[in-house]
Design a protein around this motif. Structure first.
Motif, short mmCIF file in Angstrom:
data_model
loop_
_atom_site.label_atom_id
_atom_site.label_comp_id
_atom_site.label_asym_id
_atom_site.label_seq_id
_atom_site.Cartn_x
_atom_site.Cartn_y
_atom_site.Cartn_z
N GLY A 15 76.79 -6.37 -101.02
CA GLY A 15 76.97 -5.12 -100.31
C GLY A 15 76.06 -5.06 -99.11
O GLY A 15 76.44 -4.56 -98.04
N ASP A 16 74.84 -5.59 -99.25
CA ASP A 16 73.89 -5.65 -98.15
C ASP A 16 73.82 -7.05 -97.54
O ASP A 16 73.48 -7.19 -96.36
CB ASP A 16 72.48 -5.27 -98.63
CG ASP A 16 72.41 -3.83 -99.12
OD1 ASP A 16 73.01 -2.96 -98.47
OD2 ASP A 16 71.77 -3.60 -100.15
N SER A 17 74.13 -8.07 -98.34
CA SER A 17 74.01 -9.46 -97.88
C SER A 17 75.20 -10.28 -98.36
O SER A 17 75.81 -9.97 -99.40
CB SER A 17 72.72 -10.10 -98.41
OG SER A 17 71.59 -9.36 -98.03
N GLN A 18 75.50 -11.34 -97.61
CA GLN A 18 76.52 -12.31 -98.02
C GLN A 18 75.91 -13.72 -97.96
O GLN A 18 75.30 -14.09 -96.95
CB GLN A 18 77.75 -12.25 -97.13
CG GLN A 18 78.63 -11.03 -97.37
CD GLN A 18 79.99 -11.17 -96.71
OE1 GLN A 18 80.25 -12.12 -95.97
NE2 GLN A 18 80.87 -10.21 -96.97
N VAL A 19 76.09 -14.46 -99.04
CA VAL A 19 75.61 -15.84 -99.11
C VAL A 19 76.76 -16.72 -99.58
O VAL A 19 77.43 -16.40 -100.58
CB VAL A 19 74.41 -15.97 -100.08
CG1 VAL A 19 74.02 -17.44 -100.26
CG2 VAL A 19 73.23 -15.17 -99.57
N LEU A 20 77.01 -17.80 -98.85
CA LEU A 20 78.07 -18.75 -99.21
C LEU A 20 77.43 -19.96 -99.87
O LEU A 20 76.58 -20.63 -99.27
CB LEU A 20 78.83 -19.19 -97.96
CG LEU A 20 80.02 -20.13 -98.16
CD1 LEU A 20 81.16 -19.40 -98.89
CD2 LEU A 20 80.50 -20.69 -96.82
N VAL A 21 77.80 -20.23 -101.12
CA VAL A 21 77.32 -21.42 -101.81
C VAL A 21 78.36 -22.52 -101.64
O VAL A 21 79.50 -22.39 -102.09
CB VAL A 21 77.06 -21.15 -103.31
CG1 VAL A 21 76.65 -22.44 -104.01
CG2 VAL A 21 75.97 -20.10 -103.46
N ASP A 22 77.96 -23.55 -100.96
CA ASP A 22 78.76 -24.70 -100.56
C ASP A 22 79.76 -24.32 -99.47
O ASP A 22 80.24 -23.18 -99.39
CB ASP A 22 79.46 -25.38 -101.74
CG ASP A 22 78.49 -26.27 -102.51
OD1 ASP A 22 77.46 -26.66 -101.93
OD2 ASP A 22 78.76 -26.59 -103.68
#
Length: 457
Positions: free
Chosen positions: A23-30
């Motif tokens: 909601g506050d952050s987006q992180v893409l794993v791979d």
């Protein structure tokens, strides 16, 4: 509450991309490239499947293209955020991405000159400048260190034992936690120590490349040795399409062991791949520096990667001279799935000759030339022309750097049961088989997510 969206690596063994949104952050794993079947490869050319303005960070579990090869596409579209990796992944991914860009540019050039592409003109997906910009975003981390990678998101890497630098990723998202397995290695890997146990988590993403198969190491080693002896006896050479990163090193160690044990003749061994040779230098440096991932027995004594008559083919001229071997030899060349690289020229020259043998030593994705050879194809298309397959083809899955079904199950269940296990990075049958075993043998809630599906973490 945080969400997880499966943007790749769901229902297929390629294109791994898992987007976490708090909601506050987006992180893409791979950030993997799709390989294999044409419909999958075409997805690489579509608009990136996420809002790059909202993406805060990328986490790479390891340096294989199906996990890192899409990163230059994000960069080409303007993304400039941090990319968190281990030191080994940073070193190897820089090599892998530069080589991928080179091959894309070269393939486009050849297609335009020969006229065998449907596109006018054929263009590369990305180029060397994109790959270089991507590697400058790397932020290496040590294993077993917790680091904030975005607002409200902490990351810890653990050893995955798949290739040098490979890791499982433990993400803490507020009061929830997730473990992403990446690709898991094998307890008996010839170079690397076994995967570390995973921590407790609310959700687990576990790969399933070999989710319905088991490896037989002893039988594979014996078959490998007998194949080399048989091929040399009839005056032929052995061609091994091998992933430049890790598979080449594993094969060299195995060949060295077999030569020293007197199981195979002492033949010239050619490593013909600029990327494989660059990777080999990284592995040798890791051994020399006693990295904690390396098996202790490799750190002392003679060079574990030299079978005795090792020759490194750096130039295109050297490679062409090995295309038509006059005396028995062993050629290790990339790419492992025969989708590009110098191995294609060796295949064009050697497949029509029944003296030779092609040994497929790892996973071959659907739609690749290696998969066609495994399936018994009588001809395969290379550079716009069909090449007859008269050489012997031998398949040795046990040399894969991927854990088999029992090893995957043992690692996954080595920690407390998560709320949900998501079985990813596998073809449908393998993924479903592993999910069913988690449910029936351990009572877990295990699902095979759909491509594009979004779930609450």
């Amino acid at each position: 509450m945080s969400t997880l969206t499966f943007l790749g690596g769901a229902g297929t063994v390629t294109g791994s991309k898992y987007l976490f949104d708090t909601g506050d952050s987006q992180v893409l794993v791979d950030c993997g490239l799709f390989q294999g079947l044409a419909p999958l490869r075409r997805r690489n050319w579509k608009q990136p499947p996420l809002d790059l303005d909202r993406l805060d960070a990328v986490v790479l579990t390891h340096a294989h293209l199906d996990h890192c090869g899409y990163l230059p596409v994000l960069v080409r579209h303007g993304w400039r955020g941090p990319v968190f990796t281990t030191e080994g992944t940073a070193d190897l991914a820089a090599i892998v991405l530069a080589d991928s860009a080179h091959l894309m540019v070269e393939e486009a050039r050849q297609a335009n000159e020969a006229g065998w592409s449907k596109h006018r003109p054929a263009l590369p997906l990305y180029d060397a400048e994109d790959a270089d910009r991507a590697t400058r975003l790397f932020r290496p981390m040590d294993f077993e260190v917790v680091r904030a990678v975005a607002d409200g998101v902490d990351l810890e890497f653990g050893r995955a034992g798949h290739i040098l630098g490979s890791a499982w990723a433990h993400l803490t998202l507020g009061d929830r936690s997730v473990v992403v397995s990446g690709d898991l290695g094998r307890p008996g890997h010839r170079v690397l120590r076994p995967p570390q146990p995973r921590p407790a988590c609310d959700a687990l993403l576990v790969e399933s490349t070999y989710g319905d198969r088991r490896h037989d190491d002893a039988a594979a080693t014996a078959l490998f040795a007998s194949t080399i002896r048989r091929t040399a006896a009839r005056g032929g050479s052995v061609l091994i399409p091998a992933f430049a990163v890790d598979r080449t090193e594993v094969i060299l160690v195995e060949l060295a062991n077999l030569v020293r044990a007197g199981e195979i003749p002492d033949l010239p061994v050619f490593v013909d791949s600029p990327m494989a040779l660059a990777s080999l230098r990284v592995y040798r440096q890791a051994v020399a520096k006693s990295w904690p991932e390396i098996r202790p027995e490799l750190m002392h004594g003679e060079d574990a990667f030299d079978p005795g008559r090792l020759a490194e083919l750096h130039t295109a001229t050297q490679s062409m001279q090995a295309n038509d071997p006059k005396t028995p030899s062993i050629i290790i060349s990339a790419s492992g799935m025969a989708t590009g690289g110098r191995v294609l020229h060796h295949l064009k020259s050697m497949l029509p000759d029944n003296r030779h043998t092609v040994v497929v030593v790892g996973y071959a994705a659907a739609g690749t030339r290696a998969r066609q050879l495994v399936g018994g194809a009588r001809e395969i298309k290379i550079h716009g022309r069909y090449v007859p397959v008269k050489a012997e083809v031998q398949v040795l899955d046990a040399f894969s750097a991927h854990a088999d079904a029992d090893e995957l199950l043992a690692w996954a269940t080595g920690g407390p049961a998560p709320g949900t296990a998501y079985v990813v990075h596998g073809e449908p049958e393998g993924a479903q088989t592993l999910a069913e075993r988690l449910e029936t043998e351990h009572g877990w809630t295990a699902v095979v997510p759909r491509d594009g599906e979004r779930v609450l973490v």
